[in-house]
Design a protein around this motif. Structure first.
Motif, short mmCIF file in Angstrom:
data_model
loop_
_atom_site.label_atom_id
_atom_site.label_comp_id
_atom_site.label_asym_id
_atom_site.label_seq_id
_atom_site.Cartn_x
_atom_site.Cartn_y
_atom_site.Cartn_z
N TYR A 200 91.43 -100.37 -19.50
CA TYR A 200 90.05 -100.83 -19.83
C TYR A 200 89.33 -100.14 -21.63
N LYS B 66 89.95 -102.12 -24.41
CA LYS B 66 90.18 -102.88 -23.93
C LYS B 66 90.81 -103.95 -24.80
N HIS C 172 90.87 -108.71 -18.25
CA HIS C 172 90.74 -108.89 -16.64
C HIS C 172 90.33 -110.05 -16.01
#
Length: 394
Positions: free
Chosen positions: A66, A69, A73
């Motif tokens: 996350y 990146k 998502h």
């Protein structure tokens, strides 16, 4: 600087200040929400590890993906929404605090705009007051130069006012010089007349002593006329030069009219004319008795010339603003074309009596107006000429 440029600069300053405030507010809010997000993830991660210690490696991998990146998502099924959660449940800020934050950004902007508007209006009000004070000084005869100021939307108006005032002062000075010159000429003419009048008077006395009576009466009339002209010209010169001193004292109107009539007693008897002056109670005016009586005598003389053998009526009344005196007769009145010119110097009307020089009414007007009064003449609807004098109290 023109008015449009001035307004544009103010608006640009307001917009720039608003953009700067928005940028600073956005930066601070971004840091604030990043901190909230970090603390929330830290708390959730800690609680998950407390309950499931073996999930540490999976949790670290997810957080790494996350943070880098690397994972898209966008197509994933929203887990929190399926469990019934909303974004505001994890924001840590109530709706009240959000309203406070919004107000904190809005109110300074409104305040800045109002402050700018107030400053501009105050500046305009100060400029208008300065110009008004300058015009008041001009009216009082105490005006000087306008103070130097930076150019603004009032600069053109200020320049035009100054040009107009300068022009008015120049016109006034020219008028005063012309008036003084005219007064000096009148005085010189009067003094020049004095010499032949004196010589004629002495010759007349000699003729009377030698018994030459054939032309003496005619000479005496012309001599009287010349003497009256000399006195009138000298009086006009003093009025124009402003050297005629007028005393101010309370004078009863009935007394003023009665004294004026007494001075005409001989002329009234010769012409068979009567003067009616009714007593209408005590009324006073603040004037110079002698010179005001001279003015009234001239008005009564005019009525006598236009209405010999009739009656001259004198009426007077008073109100909180002025005292009014009417002197009128029962004759034919003035010729219509004469009325606009009655108070002009040396003007003689169509039906003027022989021997007049056309100065009496103009002298009366000058004397009355120099004592805060007005005078006008006209014909009465029922017939006869009428002079109306008003002496104002203030």
């Amino acid at each position: 600087m023109s008015g449009r440029k001035h307004i544009a600069i103010i608006l640009a300053a307001v917009v720039a200040a608003a953009l700067l405030a928005s940028s600073v507010t956005g930066f601070l809010l971004s840091r604030h929400y990043s901190r909230i997000q970090y603390e929330m993830l830290d708390t959730i991660s800690g609680q998950v590890l407390d309950r499931e210690p073996e999930a540490e490696e999976s949790l670290m991998a997810v957080l790494k993906e996350y943070a880098d990146k690397d994972t898209d998502h966008a197509g994933e099924k929203p887990v929190l929404a399926s469990w019934g959660y909303r974004a505001s449940d994890f924001s840590g800020i109530s709706s009240g605090r959000l309203a406070v934050c919004a107000a904190a950004g809005l109110l300074p902007g409104i305040g800045l705009w109002l402050g700018t508007f107030w400053y501009r209006n105050r500046k305009e009000a100060l400029r208008i007051r300065m110009l008004a004070e300058y015009l008041e000084q001009v009216q009082a005869g105490k005006a000087g130069l306008l103070p130097e100021r930076r150019e603004d939307e009032f600069s053109k108006l200020e320049d035009e006012i100054y040009k107009t005032v300068t022009c008015l002062y120049q016109t006034k000075e020219a008028a005063v010089q012309a008036k003084d010159y005219f007064a000096e000429n009148l005085s010189n003419i009067a003094h020049q007349i004095k010499t032949p009048v004196t010589a004629i008077s002495l010759s007349l006395q000699t003729m009377e002593q030698e018994g030459e009576d054939g032309q003496t009466e005619r000479i005496r009339k012309q001599l009287f006329r010349l003497s009256h002209l000399e006195e009138s010209l000298l009086l006009l010169a003093r009025l124009d030069a402003g050297t005629l001193a007028l005393k101010k004292e309370e004078v009863d109107v009935f007394t003023l009219l009665s004294l004026a009539a007494d001075n005409l007693d001989e002329m009234l008897q010769e012409s068979g004319t009567a003067i009616d002056i009714p007593e209408q109670g005590e009324m006073a005016v603040t004037v110079d008795l002698d010179w005001t009586m001279e003015a009234v005598i001239n008005l009564m003389k005019n009525c006598l010339e236009y209405n010999p053998g009739g009656t001259i009526h004198c009426l007077y009344e008073q109100n909180p603003l002025y005292t009014q005196i009417q002197i009128r007769d029962d004759g034919k009145g003035f010729a219509k074309e004469d009325i606009p010119h009655l108070f002009q110097r040396f003007y003689r009307g169509k039906h003027a009596a022989e021997g007049g020089i056309g100065i009496g009414l103009s002298l009366a007007k000058e004397i009355i107006e120099r004592q805060n009064g007005t005078i006008r003449a006209g014909n009465r609807p029922e017939g006869g000429a009428c002079f109306e004098i008003r002496f104002y109290k203030n």
